[in-house]
Design a protein around this motif. Sequence first.
Motif, mmCIF file in Angstrom:
data_model
loop_
_atom_site.group_PDB
_atom_site.id
_atom_site.type_symbol
_atom_site.label_atom_id
_atom_site.label_comp_id
_atom_site.label_asym_id
_atom_site.label_seq_id
_atom_site.Cartn_x
_atom_site.Cartn_y
_atom_site.Cartn_z
ATOM 1 N N ALA A 179 39.966 52.099 15.377
ATOM 2 C CA ALA A 179 40.689 52.932 14.698
ATOM 3 C C ALA A 179 40.620 54.782 15.994
ATOM 4 C CB ALA A 179 39.788 53.477 13.659
ATOM 5 N N LEU A 180 39.216 54.836 16.123
ATOM 6 C CA LEU A 180 38.456 56.647 16.633
ATOM 7 C C LEU A 180 39.589 56.000 18.406
ATOM 8 C CD1 LEU A 180 34.895 56.684 16.285
ATOM 9 C CD2 LEU A 180 36.313 58.111 15.675
ATOM 10 N N THR A 181 39.411 54.558 19.340
ATOM 11 C CA THR A 181 40.277 54.316 20.226
ATOM 12 C C THR A 181 41.845 54.738 20.005
ATOM 13 O OG1 THR A 181 38.458 52.770 20.763
ATOM 14 C CG2 THR A 181 40.825 52.838 22.143
ATOM 15 N N LEU A 182 42.585 54.886 19.585
ATOM 16 C CA LEU A 182 43.487 54.612 18.642
ATOM 17 C C LEU A 182 43.889 56.046 18.271
ATOM 18 C CD1 LEU A 182 46.595 53.684 18.256
ATOM 19 C CD2 LEU A 182 46.482 53.215 16.212
ATOM 20 N N PHE A 183 43.064 56.559 18.216
ATOM 21 C CA PHE A 183 43.348 58.038 17.628
ATOM 22 C C PHE A 183 43.036 58.525 18.569
ATOM 23 C CE2 PHE A 183 41.429 62.644 16.912
ATOM 24 C CZ PHE A 183 42.855 62.501 16.397
ATOM 25 N N ALA A 184 41.682 58.304 19.746
ATOM 26 C CA ALA A 184 41.996 59.099 20.753
ATOM 27 C C ALA A 184 42.771 59.339 21.881
ATOM 28 C CB ALA A 184 40.219 58.751 21.039
ATOM 29 N N ALA A 185 43.408 58.138 22.042
ATOM 30 C CA ALA A 185 44.492 57.300 23.181
ATOM 31 C C ALA A 185 45.366 58.231 22.802
ATOM 32 C CB ALA A 185 44.750 55.913 23.275
ATOM 33 N N LEU A 186 46.173 58.169 21.617
ATOM 34 C CA LEU A 186 46.726 59.458 21.235
ATOM 35 C C LEU A 186 46.629 60.912 21.378
ATOM 36 C CD1 LEU A 186 48.354 56.667 18.478
ATOM 37 C CD2 LEU A 186 49.097 56.997 20.901
ATOM 38 N N ALA A 187 45.512 60.937 20.762
ATOM 39 C CA ALA A 187 45.812 62.626 20.903
ATOM 40 C C ALA A 187 45.268 62.622 22.565
ATOM 41 C CB ALA A 187 44.534 62.948 20.103
ATOM 42 N N ALA A 188 44.360 62.405 22.748
ATOM 43 C CA ALA A 188 44.263 62.955 24.915
ATOM 44 C C ALA A 188 45.627 62.836 25.293
ATOM 45 C CB ALA A 188 43.769 61.424 25.002
ATOM 46 N N VAL A 189 46.768 61.514 25.425
ATOM 47 C CA VAL A 189 47.625 61.941 26.032
ATOM 48 C C VAL A 189 48.986 62.960 25.509
ATOM 49 C CG1 VAL A 189 49.147 60.399 24.935
ATOM 50 C CG2 VAL A 189 49.081 59.938 27.147
ATOM 51 N N TRP A 190 48.577 63.014 24.206
ATOM 52 C CA TRP A 190 49.813 64.523 23.889
ATOM 53 C C TRP A 190 48.996 65.436 24.074
ATOM 54 C CZ3 TRP A 190 48.531 67.920 20.414
ATOM 55 C CH2 TRP A 190 50.046 68.859 19.995
ATOM 56 N N GLY A 191 47.804 65.642 24.017
ATOM 57 C CA GLY A 191 46.757 67.048 24.708
ATOM 58 C C GLY A 191 47.268 67.174 25.131
ATOM 59 N N ALA A 192 47.230 66.257 26.227
ATOM 60 C CA ALA A 192 46.769 66.799 27.761
ATOM 61 C C ALA A 192 48.418 66.548 28.254
ATOM 62 C CB ALA A 192 46.438 65.306 28.742
ATOM 63 N N ALA A 193 49.119 66.380 27.662
ATOM 64 C CA ALA A 193 50.629 66.576 27.461
ATOM 65 C C ALA A 193 51.146 67.927 27.630
ATOM 66 C CB ALA A 193 51.936 65.385 27.640
ATOM 67 N N TRP A 194 50.709 68.119 26.739
ATOM 68 C CA TRP A 194 51.114 69.926 25.899
ATOM 69 C C TRP A 194 50.094 70.395 26.586
ATOM 70 C CZ3 TRP A 194 48.151 73.823 24.129
ATOM 71 C CH2 TRP A 194 48.894 74.459 23.273
ATOM 72 N N THR A 195 49.485 70.927 26.727
ATOM 73 C CA THR A 195 48.814 71.391 28.069
ATOM 74 C C THR A 195 48.917 71.882 29.444
ATOM 75 O OG1 THR A 195 46.036 71.121 26.599
ATOM 76 C CG2 THR A 195 46.120 72.342 28.243
ATOM 77 N N THR A 196 49.419 70.397 29.810
ATOM 78 C CA THR A 196 49.855 70.895 31.173
ATOM 79 C C THR A 196 51.325 71.440 31.137
ATOM 80 O OG1 THR A 196 48.639 68.461 31.785
ATOM 81 C CG2 THR A 196 50.596 69.574 33.157
ATOM 82 N N ARG A 197 51.901 71.247 30.277
ATOM 83 C CA ARG A 197 53.419 71.650 30.249
ATOM 84 C C ARG A 197 52.987 73.949 29.704
ATOM 85 N NH1 ARG A 197 54.534 67.888 26.449
ATOM 86 N NH2 ARG A 197 56.726 66.107 28.473
ATOM 87 N N ARG A 198 52.442 73.979 28.937
ATOM 88 C CA ARG A 198 51.699 75.163 28.745
ATOM 89 C C ARG A 198 51.907 75.881 29.965
ATOM 90 N NH1 ARG A 198 54.316 73.992 25.871
ATOM 91 N NH2 ARG A 198 53.997 73.122 23.664
ATOM 92 N N LEU A 199 50.481 75.421 30.843
ATOM 93 C CA LEU A 199 50.146 75.594 32.088
ATOM 94 C C LEU A 199 51.099 75.458 33.049
ATOM 95 C CD1 LEU A 199 46.143 73.359 31.987
ATOM 96 C CD2 LEU A 199 46.786 75.827 31.750
ATOM 97 N N VAL A 200 51.581 75.004 33.212
ATOM 98 C CA VAL A 200 53.498 75.494 34.125
ATOM 99 C C VAL A 200 53.611 76.307 33.556
ATOM 100 C CG1 VAL A 200 55.016 73.632 34.456
ATOM 101 C CG2 VAL A 200 53.262 72.468 34.763
ATOM 102 N N ALA A 201 54.109 76.161 32.453
ATOM 103 C CA ALA A 201 54.713 77.039 32.017
ATOM 104 C C ALA A 201 54.309 78.921 32.007
ATOM 105 C CB ALA A 201 55.533 77.023 30.570
#
Length: 163
Positions: free
Chosen positions: A137-159
């Motif tokens: 469960a933790l790996t599934l949650f961490a993997a999804l949270a990591a890809v989503w959080g990194a994409a979201w943060t990258t979009r904000r930094l680029v903007a």
Amino acid sequence: METHRSGAVDEPADADPDLPTSARRPRYAPTREQGPVIAAVAVGGALGASARYGASLLWPVAADGFPWSTFAVNAVGCAVIGVFMVLITEVWAAHRLVRPFFGTGVLGGFTTFSTYAVDIQRLVSGGHARTGLAYLALTLFAALAAVWGAAWTTRRLVAWRRS
């Protein structure tokens, strides 16, 4: 194939009888354009798998312990793919071999969901079902949270940088 009393053999029907024989090619045969892509994935995969192996040497795990190194590698790899995909699809026009080399090759070789599955099986069959299920469960949650959080943060930094 079926043999008749006369000795004739029924051949399988041609998949595309309208194409001239010279234009027919088995579906699995790579084309010249695929050669560089295959090479990019192979080189990237070797680099990514080597990095993962290095991480496992730096952070060994006890046989009955929580597989922290694999957990971290998968979470970090997912975060990097989140950043990478935003950059090459929304910010830069990347060369056609960048995605196969880095995304499929390096990050595909670095992350290891097959080891994740083996780790779960090893924990459960070793009498550590609770740890195995927590890891699942933790790996599934961490993997999804990591890809989503990194994409979201990258979009904000680029903007932010563009404004």
